[in-house]
Design an enzyme around this catalytic site. Structure first.
Site, PDB file in Angstrom:
ATOM      1  N   GLU A   1     -35.574   0.506 -17.722  1.00 14.37           N
ATOM      2  CA  GLU A   1     -35.112   1.623 -16.897  1.00 14.37           C
ATOM      3  C   GLU A   1     -33.610   1.835 -17.079  1.00 14.37           C
ATOM      4  O   GLU A   1     -32.889   0.977 -17.577  1.00 14.37           O
ATOM      5  CB  GLU A   1     -35.403   1.353 -15.411  1.00 14.37           C
ATOM      6  CG  GLU A   1     -36.876   1.290 -15.069  1.00 14.37           C
ATOM      7  CD  GLU A   1     -37.116   1.167 -13.566  1.00 14.37           C
ATOM      8  OE1 GLU A   1     -37.985   1.915 -13.072  1.00 14.37           O
ATOM      9  OE2 GLU A   1     -36.451   0.345 -12.900  1.00 14.37           O
TER      10      GLU A   1
ATOM     11  N   ASP B   1     -30.901   3.524  -6.779  1.00 12.50           N
ATOM     12  CA  ASP B   1     -30.064   3.684  -7.974  1.00 12.50           C
ATOM     13  C   ASP B   1     -28.881   4.646  -7.822  1.00 12.50           C
ATOM     14  O   ASP B   1     -29.034   5.747  -7.275  1.00 12.50           O
ATOM     15  CB  ASP B   1     -30.889   4.239  -9.143  1.00 12.50           C
ATOM     16  CG  ASP B   1     -32.102   3.416  -9.491  1.00 12.50           C
ATOM     17  OD1 ASP B   1     -32.349   2.398  -8.821  1.00 12.50           O
ATOM     18  OD2 ASP B   1     -32.811   3.805 -10.423  1.00 12.50           O
TER      19      ASP B   1
END
Length: 492
Positions: free
Chosen positions: A202, A24
């Site tokens: 998320e 990420d």
């Protein structure tokens, strides 16, 4: 006699770590002439492992310099995803007369019995992000019941004169507020009965955008990434909602009751936007992790694993159905990396095909405006062992990427496939902007209304480009091909 070609899958103009694992994007913030990109990083392994924050900076969103690791695991746990902001008003008390950077991130601490504790913590930097000090009062936010409690995205909300945090809470997004980034008050929770829930929620983000550039028609946009679930072939991906926000509660509009995806490829995940882009710039800038949890740990790169998408500007546009559509446009800075390879105007497709046949390119951009009503397909990364197809299906009203013959795929049974996105109101022409790099294809159709991001792993000689069409009268109003050479920025 065939010659084995050893491929370098590191993108020419996509960020990857110098070595080892990345996932990420984190902590994206603009400060003192630099775009900061932090990222989930395992510096000692090629697969997901103990998470750190890696760090890179850029002055132009194209050429990146990787710096030392910013944050490493400690007694509170591993360093999971989060965000960073400029504390202009010194609300934290960490800084004196000069503003500084504050990172807000998740500490992930494994517990006995395979349980874990996820809490939110702070770190701050007084030297433009080069070194970081963790707040002695960490963690600053805990939750009594949510096990999945992570990925805080923080921003300053001018109307209420305080900080706002959106954070993933299992199958929802919780919203908190704070005067100083240290003490947090629960405001509301969003997600029940709306959106896609086939995977853990998320990496949320929340920001305002003007509809069609009109500040009197401002809407708020919430991004939510959805983790991989074996029941769904798409794997991990990003959905979005539009609505209003009063500093406490996000209220979705009617169009948000239909599930909407940011990207219809397989490889744009956990994307969020940059904080503190100057008002005179005015753009909402986004980047995503170019992979998918179905196969992220298995992709056939050497020495590193993980890449980011090209940076993109997010805009809101009124769709044909009256709903606000989130569109993505590659950032304008990428244009400075162009070296023109081909320029054609008002030609039929066979003439264009003849010109394309002379090109041998590895990393490039194609801009196409073609008459609508006909189906056609560009074959990119075409060689003796495969090809990737980027096409328009007129009958279906779709743009698509076909990676069934794109190259290496044995690492996961679901990697091969055809991924399509609907074209809204194509009109008399359809425009495509296609970015091809050593191991990726990103397609932006109709001004970024339909977007497909896909990884590919070509084999053999894969430098060719070709075009086919189902109608000899297919007219290309314009076709431009540019080799992408970031080191040539500013030279042409």
């Amino acid at each position: 006699m065939s010659t084995t070609v050893k491929h370098n899958y590191r993108g020419m103009y996509h960020f990857s770590p110098n070595e080892k694992w990345m996932n990420d994007p984190n902590g994206m913030v603009y400060f003192k002439g630099e775009y900061h990109l932090f990222f989930q990083h395992h510096p000692n392994g090629m697969t997901w492992g103990p998470m750190h924050w890696g760090h890179a900076v850029s002055k132009d969103l194209v050429v990146w310099e990787e710096l030392d690791i910013a944050l490493a695991p400690d007694e509170n746990g591993m360093i999971y995803s989060g965000s960073a902001v400029v504390d202009w008003r010194n609300t934290t008390g960490f800084f004196g007369d000069e503003p500084g950077l504050v990172a807000i991130f998740t500490h992930h601490l494994p517990q006995e019995g395979e349980l874990y504790l996820q809490t939110q913590s702070l770190a701050y930097s007084k030297d433009n992000g080069r070194t970081w000090t963790k707040f002695e009062g960490n963690p600053v936010l805990k939750h009594e019941s949510y096990i999945d409690f992570r990925d805080p995205k923080v921003f300053w909300h001018e109307d209420t004169n305080r900080w706002v945090m959106v954070i993933a809470c299992g199958q929802s997004v919780c919203i908190y507020h704070s005067p100083d980034l240290k003490s947090w008050t629960f405001g509301s929770e969003f997600g029940a009965g709306i959106g896609f829930h086939g995977g853990v929620w998320e990496c949320p983000d929340l920001f305002a955008l003007n509809l069609d550039g009109d500040s009197s028609k401002q809407k708020w946009v919430m991004l939510v990434s959805i983790g991989d679930d074996p029941a769904y072939k798409e794997g991990s991906r990003i959905q979005y909602f539009t609505g209003s926000f009063d500093g406490i509660t996000f209220t979705p509009d009617e169009s948000s009751h239909t599930v909407r995806w940011l990207d219809y490829g397989r490889d744009n995940y956990a994307g969020v936007t940059w904080s503190d882009v100057p008002a005179e710039d005015g753009r909402r800038l986004f980047i995503g992790w170019m992979s998918n949890w179905k196969y992220a740990n298995l992709t056939p790169t050497e020495g590193f694993r993980g890449a980011m998408t090209v940076p993109r500007e997010l805009q809101l546009r009124s769709g044909a159905d009256g709903c606000a559509t989130l569109v993505q446009k590659p950032v304008r800075e990428l244009e400075y990396a162009r070296v023109q390879a081909l320029e054609l105007t008002n030609v039929f497709w066979k003439e264009a095909e003849e010109a394309l046949a002379s090109l041998r390119l590895e990393s490039y951009e194609m801009k196409v405006v073609a008459s609508s009503g006909s189906s056609y397909a560009f074959k990119v990364k075409k060689g003796d062992q495969g090809e990737t197809v980027v096409g328009v299906d007129a009958a279906r009203g779709e743009v698509y990427v076909d990676r069934t013959k794109s190259g290496l795929h044995e690492f996961h049974e679901q990697f091969r496939g055809v991924h399509a996105a609907k074209l809204q109101s194509p009109g008399a022409t359809i425009d495509l902007q296609i970015y091809v790099d050593r191991s990726s294809v990103e397609v932006f159709a109709n001004g970024g209304q339909a977007v497909i991001t896909d990884l590919i792993y070509p084999e053999g000689d894969a430098l060719g480009i070709s075009l086919t069409a189902d109608d000899d009268r297919l007219l290309l109003v314009s076709l431009s091909v540019y080799e992408m050479a970031p080191s040539a920025k500013g030279s042409n």
